[in-house]
Each structure stands twice: as C-alpha cells, then as structure tokens.
Design a protein around this motif. Structure first.
Motif, mmCIF file in Angstrom:
data_model
loop_
_atom_site.group_PDB
_atom_site.id
_atom_site.type_symbol
_atom_site.label_atom_id
_atom_site.label_comp_id
_atom_site.label_asym_id
_atom_site.label_seq_id
_atom_site.Cartn_x
_atom_site.Cartn_y
_atom_site.Cartn_z
ATOM 1 N N ASN A 36 -12.584 -7.786 2.518
ATOM 2 C CA ASN A 36 -12.181 -6.947 2.018
ATOM 3 C C ASN A 36 -10.555 -6.330 2.577
ATOM 4 O O ASN A 36 -10.316 -5.929 2.919
ATOM 5 C CB ASN A 36 -12.384 -5.588 3.442
ATOM 6 C CG ASN A 36 -14.159 -5.870 3.559
ATOM 7 O OD1 ASN A 36 -14.454 -5.170 1.897
ATOM 8 N ND2 ASN A 36 -14.910 -5.666 4.479
ATOM 9 N N LEU A 68 -8.262 1.990 -0.323
ATOM 10 C CA LEU A 68 -8.274 1.845 1.166
ATOM 11 C C LEU A 68 -8.055 3.468 1.970
ATOM 12 O O LEU A 68 -7.725 3.474 3.142
ATOM 13 C CB LEU A 68 -7.495 1.058 2.140
ATOM 14 C CG LEU A 68 -7.819 -0.665 2.176
ATOM 15 C CD1 LEU A 68 -7.116 -1.416 3.123
ATOM 16 C CD2 LEU A 68 -9.266 -0.782 2.721
ATOM 17 N N LYS A 120 -9.186 -4.062 5.362
ATOM 18 C CA LYS A 120 -9.985 -2.910 5.610
ATOM 19 C C LYS A 120 -10.787 -3.577 7.260
ATOM 20 O O LYS A 120 -11.766 -4.399 7.525
ATOM 21 C CB LYS A 120 -10.918 -2.853 4.902
ATOM 22 C CG LYS A 120 -11.564 -1.196 4.823
ATOM 23 C CD LYS A 120 -13.018 -0.718 4.236
ATOM 24 C CE LYS A 120 -13.451 0.217 4.123
ATOM 25 N NZ LYS A 120 -14.698 0.615 3.293
#
Length: 122
Positions: A58, A81, A102
């Motif tokens: 992520n 994001l 993230k």
C-alpha cells in the motif's frame, strides 16, 4: 488532461481557497511549476503526483530530486490516497524519493493536507 496537469490545477485551486496568489511561469525550463505568493513572499513550488499504489505494501512514491536552489516547496498529490503532502525543501532535502503508505503513521503526516504550512518558515 493528464494527472500532472490535474494536480497543478487542483493545488492552485486549494491555494486560492487559502487566500494565496498563484502564478505559473511561462518557461518550461523552470524546475518549479508554480509560484505561490504567501504574505508577499514568493515561494517556488514543484507539484508532483501519482495514481499508482503498490498492492503488496500500500505504498505510493514520487521522485523528488531537486535542490534548495531550484524549489522551496513540494506539493505532492497521491490520487489513490486522496491526499496532499505540502513540504518545505528543508524537510526532504536529502532524499530523492518521497513515499507514504496507506493507513500508516509517518513523521511527514504533519504535512498531510495542510496548506497552512505554506505560511510557516522551516
């Protein structure tokens, strides 16, 4: 419109909403994308963006190989994001890539979506 142009337009809109004056250089040879007038001080801003996020961890990243002689600030837009990081060059002076994950706490989170930092001198 490509993502870079979109990010510049979005950043400009955010700055105008904050009451800043934004200018764009006519030359494509400038290492900065925009000039933001913050309380009568002109700040050179390089806008970066990405819509890529690595599935395994992520993480999003952008290349930021600039010096204090070229830019004063980075405005980095991570589309996936839905967030901005507005950072003075002094904070990222010794790195060539800026990355965030993230849902991960980072020392850079104080710069996340905080356009008010443009008014501070670091």
């Amino acid at each position: 419109m490509n993502l870079g142009e979109y990010a510049e337009s979005l950043f400009t809109t955010c700055c105008i909403d904050m009451g800043y004056i934004v200018s764009k250089p006519f030359s494509h040879y400038a290492r900065y994308d925009l000039i933001v007038d913050v309380d009568n001080a002109l700040q050179r801003v390089q806008v970066k963006s990405t819509d890529h996020i690595r599935p395994k961890d992520n993480q999003c990243q952008v290349k930021i190989d600039y010096t204090k002689d070229e830019v004063d600030w980075f405005a980095i837009y991570f589309k996936k994001l839905d967030s901005w990081y507005v950072l003075p060059i002094e904070v990222v002076n010794n790195i060539t890539q800026f990355s965030v994950k993230k849902n991960y706490k980072s020392k850079y989170n104080i710069f996340k979506n905080n356009f008010g930092f443009l008014r501070h001198d670091f």
